[in-house]
Enzyme design. Sequence first.
Site, PDB file in Angstrom:
ATOM      1  N   THR A 220      37.354  92.689   2.426  1.00  7.73           N
ATOM      2  CA  THR A 220      38.143  91.514   2.104  1.00  7.73           C
ATOM      3  C   THR A 220      37.647  90.927   0.799  1.00  7.73           C
ATOM      4  O   THR A 220      36.481  91.026   0.472  1.00  7.73           O
ATOM      5  CB  THR A 220      38.040  90.499   3.258  1.00  7.73           C
ATOM      6  OG1 THR A 220      38.454  91.138   4.460  1.00  7.73           O
ATOM      7  CG2 THR A 220      38.891  89.270   3.016  1.00  7.73           C
ATOM      8  N   ASP A 262      43.380  95.460  13.250  1.00  6.03           N
ATOM      9  CA  ASP A 262      43.393  94.032  13.586  1.00  6.03           C
ATOM     10  C   ASP A 262      44.318  93.719  14.758  1.00  6.03           C
ATOM     11  O   ASP A 262      44.321  92.598  15.263  1.00  6.03           O
ATOM     12  CB  ASP A 262      43.784  93.193  12.364  1.00  6.03           C
ATOM     13  CG  ASP A 262      42.558  92.718  11.591  1.00  6.03           C
ATOM     14  OD1 ASP A 262      41.438  92.886  12.100  1.00  6.03           O
ATOM     15  OD2 ASP A 262      42.724  92.180  10.483  1.00  6.03           O
TER      16      ASP A 262
END
Length: 408
Positions: A220, A262
């Site tokens: 990220t 996710d």
Amino acid sequence: KLIQPAIDLAEKGFAITEREANRLNNLQQQLERVNTSLPVFYREKKWQAGDTLIQTDLANTLKRIRDKGQAGFYEGETANLIVNEMERGGGIISKADLKNYKAVERTPVVFMYKGYEIISMPPPSSGGILIHQMLKMLEDRPLASYGFQTAKSVQLITEVERRAYADRAEHLGDPDYYKVPMKGLVAPAYLQQRMADYDSTKASVSTNITPGVIKESMETTHLSVMDTDGNAVSVTTTLNGGYGSKVVVGGAGFFLNNEMDDFSVQPGVPNMFGAIGGVANAIAPGKRMLSSMTPTVVLKNNKPFMVVGTPGGTTIITSVLQSIINVVDYNMNAFDAVNKPKFHHQWQPDEVRVEKDFPMDVRKQLEAMGYKIVENGAWSATEMILVKPNGKLEVVGDKRGDDSVAGW
């Protein structure tokens, strides 16, 4: 104007750091194994700090976006390259999938904490809701008098994190597909009830802390930006895991993400970050997966006071939480708020993760209360801009990563 600097970096290249060289070297076998055509990141000679990384394919992809906007990516040549990669690698994304994709603009999570207005990311990210829950569970407690990273303050924050992450597992997902009880999750009476069984002398047990009942039908990147007029932007974007899926689209030069991780594959099965989910975050066509991204802007007297965010998977939320608390409750400067050691509890697994420089005496006190302490390496890379009373900015790039600050 926005995309041209990225085109220049890709086309002309930039010198990689020692950390980047090491990461690319560790990636080589995976790149060779999963790619149908070897990308520019792969080479037989080891990468060294100072090597120039030139990404011509990526530059051409960015030029198509520059010249044609959204259609430059989701249609035309780039779309063809993505679909060709799918066909070579056994993927299922089609030209129709790409053309029909639409970004969604959602109302942010906004609430007050000790006189500060917090603005953060709404579902399908869990970040804003959990920050709201946790800060409100803490608001009426005298954190400052407990002291920074004393056993008392860390134990309280840990128990708040445990309860919020239990709710994350049960109640949070894409609101277009699942009725997320957003108002109920942050209702004062509900949050008071969540802390009713809190005991300041011992650890709770996660198997005894169930998600609340709502009465209502690590790749990220983060950047924080502020201009001279006070316009503030907090941006988090992710591939989900180091280099995403490790697959680079042949001829287009960019990695495909690993965001499917996710989703909840099935209830109770953890993802790569150990996070557990259920029906709210189950896989469905067109559905957006739950994330932990927590780009946040804090206002004071209706003016920007803080711009903050970080990478770090499920640790994103607790890192942002502690960064805000460090400034608002402990009156730290931006450098200390970002760089002081962090700790993390996410309900399951039932353990407190701490960074290696976390105080040893506090670890021992927490262990005596019944907490399992696990030392991890650094997991966040928080970027913070703090506006001082004189209007000057404190700007910090986390010491944990190859992070930097710049001004014009």
